[in-house]
Scaffold this motif. Sequence first.
Motif, short mmCIF file in Angstrom:
data_model
loop_
_atom_site.label_atom_id
_atom_site.label_comp_id
_atom_site.label_asym_id
_atom_site.label_seq_id
_atom_site.Cartn_x
_atom_site.Cartn_y
_atom_site.Cartn_z
N GLY A 282 0.99 -1.16 -0.14
CA GLY A 282 -0.21 -0.26 0.26
C GLY A 282 0.79 1.19 0.04
N CYS A 283 0.68 2.06 -0.18
CA CYS A 283 1.04 3.29 -0.59
C CYS A 283 0.22 5.10 -0.86
N ASP A 284 0.58 5.91 -0.56
CA ASP A 284 0.29 6.93 -1.43
C ASP A 284 -0.31 7.36 -2.73
N PHE A 285 1.30 7.14 -3.02
CA PHE A 285 1.62 7.51 -4.62
C PHE A 285 1.99 6.91 -5.20
N ILE A 286 1.82 5.85 -6.44
CA ILE A 286 2.99 5.14 -7.34
C ILE A 286 3.23 6.83 -8.21
N VAL A 287 5.09 6.36 -8.79
CA VAL A 287 5.49 6.89 -9.12
C VAL A 287 6.44 6.06 -11.31
N SER A 288 5.44 6.33 -12.13
CA SER A 288 5.66 5.61 -12.79
C SER A 288 6.51 6.34 -14.03
N ALA A 289 7.58 5.59 -13.90
CA ALA A 289 9.38 6.17 -14.19
C ALA A 289 9.75 5.10 -15.18
N THR A 290 8.84 4.58 -16.43
CA THR A 290 9.02 3.74 -17.19
C THR A 290 9.49 4.34 -18.56
N GLY A 291 9.73 5.22 -18.42
CA GLY A 291 10.50 6.17 -20.11
C GLY A 291 9.64 6.31 -21.28
N VAL A 292 9.56 6.66 -21.62
CA VAL A 292 8.27 7.60 -23.13
C VAL A 292 7.47 6.90 -23.98
N VAL A 293 6.86 6.60 -24.86
CA VAL A 293 6.32 6.33 -26.22
C VAL A 293 6.08 6.73 -27.09
#
Length: 473
Positions: A282-293
């Motif tokens: 569980g967390c406060d928010f998720i950071v998506s840092a998986t690059g760009v399309v």
Amino acid sequence: GDMADKVEKTFKFVIVGGGIAGVTCVEQLSSQIPSAEVALITAGPHIKAVTNYKQVSKMLEEFDVEERPASVLEEKFPNLTVIHSAVKSLHTQSHSVETADGRIFGYEKLCICSGGRPKLLTQENPYVLGIRDTDSAQEFQKRLSKAKRIVVVGNGGIALELVYEVEGCEVIWAVKDKAIGNTFFDAGAAQFLIPSLEAEKPERAAPCKRPRYTTEEPAAGASHTFTAGLHLSLLLFSVEYQCEVEKIFTSEELLNSQQQTLRPENGSWPVYIQLTNGKTFGCDFIVSATGVVPNAEPFLYGNNFALADDGGLQVDDHMMTSEPDVYAAGDVCTACWEHSPLWQQMRLWTQARQMGWYAGRCMVADILSEPIELDFCFELFSHITKFFNYKVVLLGKFNGQGLGPDHELLVRCTKGQEYVKVVLSGGRMVGAVLIGETDLEETFENLILNQMDLTPYGEELLNPNVDIEDYFD
């Protein structure tokens, strides 16, 4: 044909996209052929402009990126028309572009600079924040100030860089590889950059060993020096290796799901993330840092663009796509010429500017039937940025990219001041990471470009008491 009848106006040059690549391309075209009619098609009212541009050395450049009203460009270039709309479709046969508001424009030469978008983990989710550049950083900082725990997904140096500002927020980092083969960081840089290795809770601290530099990857599941260093500083940092995101759900969905595996820990979090290794956090928010399309979709239908494996439009060494008279630059394209051994494409501001500039030059050369050489900026990868308020310079194969096991690393680190890493292959410098005010960038840039044999210098190369410039100027 049908399309041709409805063309409202035909321009010599049409550029799609008001980001750095598109705007730089427009500036090039307008200043090289001031009489040519140029159109910039961009969805938003603002464009991204390069400001405070400084040429730091032969290869390195520094600049800021600012949002400006598109009218600023029109005032500067009388021959420029800005068309505020998204592109609905492209018809390469009839050399025309249809915008979302139903208008059709013809072109002689087109440059697609539609950029990339963050690879998001899920459809829009208020608890998932996509980070792809420092402009999404402010939003991140704001949300971080109230967070107790976040989960970072992907090898996002930018996300990690921002985490350091925050005291007492727990970070869980999910990486799909067995080690953090991070774009920007390696074990040593991380230990240097993450401040206050003096842990506040001494009983949990372990002696901070200087990381051993090896080129082998740690065995799966082996704790990486990197993690050890981070644990000391944040005491709240853990890495889940070799896993990706299985599912993201809210606390309501969690309570309603009958799955025993998803029992929440004590306390309830706004969002939960289940990883492919079976763990749920569980967390406060998720950071998506998986690059760009690359944003290529709107242009593909009905045309025959060659695409690269990463979904980018393939461009040759004149920034031309596989369709006649269609160029592309920036994040939307993939450089498919044979690269210099010291250059790699990374979707960064610097490269968007360089590609937009060069695409403009190529389009003009083509119109004037002049020959043009591949620009010098593609000889050596170079990038300046700021991490943790330290100046960071990346040169060449700064992370040993594609070098195999035979390269060696020299490292010098002065805590709180500077971190210098040199990548050598066959006794020649092929890459470097410089953090802090090292004043070594020009010297190292020259050593990489001239491929001088450095074997005679050995470790002395980084001896802080030796003024290295005296050797090589």
